[in-house]
Design a protein around this motif. Structure first.
Motif, PDB file in Angstrom:
ATOM      1  N   ILE A  47     102.859   5.632 -36.327  1.00 46.27           N
ATOM      2  CA  ILE A  47     103.530   6.930 -36.450  1.00 46.27           C
ATOM      3  C   ILE A  47     105.049   6.829 -36.423  1.00 46.27           C
ATOM      4  O   ILE A  47     105.734   7.771 -36.833  1.00 46.27           O
ATOM      5  CB  ILE A  47     103.028   7.935 -35.394  1.00 46.27           C
ATOM      6  N   THR A  48     105.587   5.694 -35.968  1.00 45.80           N
ATOM      7  CA  THR A  48     107.041   5.535 -36.001  1.00 45.80           C
ATOM      8  C   THR A  48     107.529   4.815 -37.252  1.00 45.80           C
ATOM      9  O   THR A  48     108.744   4.692 -37.461  1.00 45.80           O
ATOM     10  CB  THR A  48     107.547   4.761 -34.754  1.00 45.80           C
ATOM     11  N   ASN A  49     106.589   4.372 -38.100  1.00 42.56           N
ATOM     12  CA  ASN A  49     106.989   3.597 -39.280  1.00 42.56           C
ATOM     13  C   ASN A  49     106.401   4.085 -40.599  1.00 42.56           C
ATOM     14  O   ASN A  49     106.648   3.474 -41.633  1.00 42.56           O
ATOM     15  CB  ASN A  49     106.600   2.125 -39.088  1.00 42.56           C
ATOM     16  N   MET A  50     105.640   5.181 -40.582  1.00 44.81           N
ATOM     17  CA  MET A  50     104.907   5.578 -41.783  1.00 44.81           C
ATOM     18  C   MET A  50     105.653   6.559 -42.684  1.00 44.81           C
ATOM     19  O   MET A  50     105.245   6.779 -43.818  1.00 44.81           O
ATOM     20  CB  MET A  50     103.561   6.208 -41.391  1.00 44.81           C
ATOM     21  N   SER A  51     106.731   7.138 -42.221  1.00 45.27           N
ATOM     22  CA  SER A  51     107.369   8.216 -42.977  1.00 45.27           C
ATOM     23  C   SER A  51     108.135   7.717 -44.191  1.00 45.27           C
ATOM     24  O   SER A  51     108.574   6.559 -44.249  1.00 45.27           O
ATOM     25  CB  SER A  51     108.314   9.010 -42.078  1.00 45.27           C
ATOM     26  N   PHE A  52     108.314   8.595 -45.150  1.00 40.28           N
ATOM     27  CA  PHE A  52     109.102   8.303 -46.355  1.00 40.28           C
ATOM     28  C   PHE A  52     110.540   7.984 -45.974  1.00 40.28           C
ATOM     29  O   PHE A  52     111.144   7.042 -46.501  1.00 40.28           O
ATOM     30  CB  PHE A  52     109.054   9.514 -47.291  1.00 40.28           C
ATOM     31  N   SER A  53     111.086   8.750 -45.037  1.00 43.43           N
ATOM     32  CA  SER A  53     112.485   8.534 -44.637  1.00 43.43           C
ATOM     33  C   SER A  53     112.660   7.190 -43.938  1.00 43.43           C
ATOM     34  O   SER A  53     113.695   6.532 -44.092  1.00 43.43           O
ATOM     35  CB  SER A  53     112.957   9.667 -43.723  1.00 43.43           C
ATOM     36  N   LYS A  54     111.654   6.772 -43.171  1.00 44.66           N
ATOM     37  CA  LYS A  54     111.737   5.476 -42.498  1.00 44.66           C
ATOM     38  C   LYS A  54     111.774   4.346 -43.520  1.00 44.66           C
ATOM     39  O   LYS A  54     112.484   3.349 -43.330  1.00 44.66           O
ATOM     40  CB  LYS A  54     110.526   5.306 -41.580  1.00 44.66           C
ATOM     41  N   GLN A  78      99.123   6.922 -43.703  1.00 42.45           N
ATOM     42  CA  GLN A  78     100.304   7.147 -44.539  1.00 42.45           C
ATOM     43  C   GLN A  78      99.904   7.768 -45.868  1.00 42.45           C
ATOM     44  O   GLN A  78     100.533   8.733 -46.333  1.00 42.45           O
ATOM     45  CB  GLN A  78     101.031   5.819 -44.765  1.00 42.45           C
ATOM     46  N   ASP A  79      98.865   7.243 -46.485  1.00 46.09           N
ATOM     47  CA  ASP A  79      98.368   7.809 -47.749  1.00 46.09           C
ATOM     48  C   ASP A  79      97.947   9.265 -47.569  1.00 46.09           C
ATOM     49  O   ASP A  79      98.264  10.122 -48.402  1.00 46.09           O
ATOM     50  CB  ASP A  79      97.180   6.999 -48.270  1.00 46.09           C
ATOM     51  N   ALA A  80      97.212   9.536 -46.505  1.00 46.84           N
ATOM     52  CA  ALA A  80      96.720  10.896 -46.256  1.00 46.84           C
ATOM     53  C   ALA A  80      97.883  11.866 -46.061  1.00 46.84           C
ATOM     54  O   ALA A  80      97.889  12.981 -46.595  1.00 46.84           O
ATOM     55  CB  ALA A  80      95.810  10.898 -45.028  1.00 46.84           C
ATOM     56  N   ASP A  81      98.886  11.441 -45.311  1.00 47.76           N
ATOM     57  CA  ASP A  81     100.062  12.282 -45.079  1.00 47.76           C
ATOM     58  C   ASP A  81     100.806  12.536 -46.384  1.00 47.76           C
ATOM     59  O   ASP A  81     101.287  13.650 -46.641  1.00 47.76           O
ATOM     60  CB  ASP A  81     100.974  11.596 -44.065  1.00 47.76           C
ATOM     61  N   THR A 114      91.469  14.623 -41.702  1.00 46.25           N
ATOM     62  CA  THR A 114      90.302  14.720 -42.581  1.00 46.25           C
ATOM     63  C   THR A 114      90.465  13.821 -43.803  1.00 46.25           C
ATOM     64  O   THR A 114      89.545  13.088 -44.186  1.00 46.25           O
ATOM     65  CB  THR A 114      90.086  16.175 -43.026  1.00 46.25           C
ATOM     66  N   LEU A 115      91.630  13.881 -44.421  1.00 44.05           N
ATOM     67  CA  LEU A 115      91.886  13.043 -45.599  1.00 44.05           C
ATOM     68  C   LEU A 115      91.817  11.558 -45.243  1.00 44.05           C
ATOM     69  O   LEU A 115      91.255  10.753 -46.003  1.00 44.05           O
ATOM     70  CB  LEU A 115      93.260  13.375 -46.185  1.00 44.05           C
ATOM     71  N   ALA A 116      92.375  11.188 -44.108  1.00 41.19           N
ATOM     72  CA  ALA A 116      92.352   9.786 -43.686  1.00 41.19           C
ATOM     73  C   ALA A 116      90.919   9.307 -43.493  1.00 41.19           C
ATOM     74  O   ALA A 116      90.559   8.191 -43.911  1.00 41.19           O
ATOM     75  CB  ALA A 116      93.150   9.605 -42.397  1.00 41.19           C
ATOM     76  N   THR A 117      90.101  10.136 -42.883  1.00 39.45           N
ATOM     77  CA  THR A 117      88.690   9.782 -42.676  1.00 39.45           C
ATOM     78  C   THR A 117      87.970   9.622 -44.009  1.00 39.45           C
ATOM     79  O   THR A 117      87.186   8.681 -44.203  1.00 39.45           O
ATOM     80  CB  THR A 117      87.997  10.853 -41.822  1.00 39.45           C
TER      81      THR A 117
END
Length: 218
Positions: free
Chosen positions: A96-103, A119-122, A32-35
């Motif tokens: 989805i394999t590159n968007m995380s904070f840990s990545k 990434q922003d929405a997450d 929802t946030l991404a949209t």
């Protein structure tokens, strides 16, 4: 957009039993946030990729699944089965394999605009009232101490060490309060700052309640 109901059903199946704050409800809010961000930014992108990546981003996350490689293989087969194009599949998996904070502790990937928005929405989900609750929920599920003044926050540069965590309260300083400056879009940054202020007010209250002998309640 005819594939989205199947995407939602897949995400729900994989995430509905999660007890770490990365469940289907989280995925739904990220979508929802991404949209909303994409609409506000008025950018050109593949909306199916945007929504699919938002719903699926935690279905292959090592915080959620016991075997990332197996989860990724299953997801790739699923995307092919429901007739996403090869280009769409590649973009979704890359996001989805590159968007995380840990990545990003290892290296910052060059995400597409759809990836930047997901990434922003997450990351918005890690801020504000929702961020506070999810942080406490995750920390409790991993038996992290709530707070220990003798354990100082760490500036992590290694994913393995970051995954170990320190304390729930330290996580605010080790990740959460750093997120506004990492937002990709103006829309997300504005909302992130608003949520950050709420978290800072929460922390101020927390410290007073942690040491009531030093507080001015009465």
């Amino acid at each position: 957009m005819d594939k989205i109901p199947e995407i939602i059903a897949y995400a729900k199946e994989k995430l509905q039993e999660d007890l770490t704050g990365h469940g289907f409800d989280h995925a739904s809010r990220v979508a929802t946030l991404a949209t909303q961000i994409a609409k506000k930014e008025a950018v050109q992108l593949d909306e199916e990729v945007l929504i699919a990546a938002a719903y699926l981003h935690d279905t292959i996350d090592d915080k959620v699944v016991p075997d990332v490689a197996i989860a990724l293989t299953k997801l790739q087969s699923f995307l092919k089965e429901i007739n996403f194009s090869a280009q769409q599949q590649a973009e979704i998996i890359f996001i989805i394999t590159n968007m995380s904070f840990s990545k990003e502790l290892e290296a910052k990937a060059n995400l597409s605009i759809a990836g930047q928005i997901v990434q922003d929405a997450d990351r918005l989900e890690a801020l504000g009232a929702m961020g506070i609750l999810r942080t406490a929920y995750f920390g409790g599920s991993h038996q992290h101490p709530l707070h220990n003044p003798m354990i100082k926050p760490i500036n992590f540069t290694d994913k393995k060490e970051y995954r170990k965590g320190t304390t729930v309260i330290n996580h605010f300083y080790e990740k959460l309060l750093l997120l506004p400056d990492k937002m990709n879009t103006k829309t997300a940054y504005t909302e992130a700052v608003r949520r950050q202020k709420f978290m800072e007010a929460f922390l101020s209250e927390f410290y007073q309640e942690w040491e009531p002998e030093n507080a001015e309640f009465f």
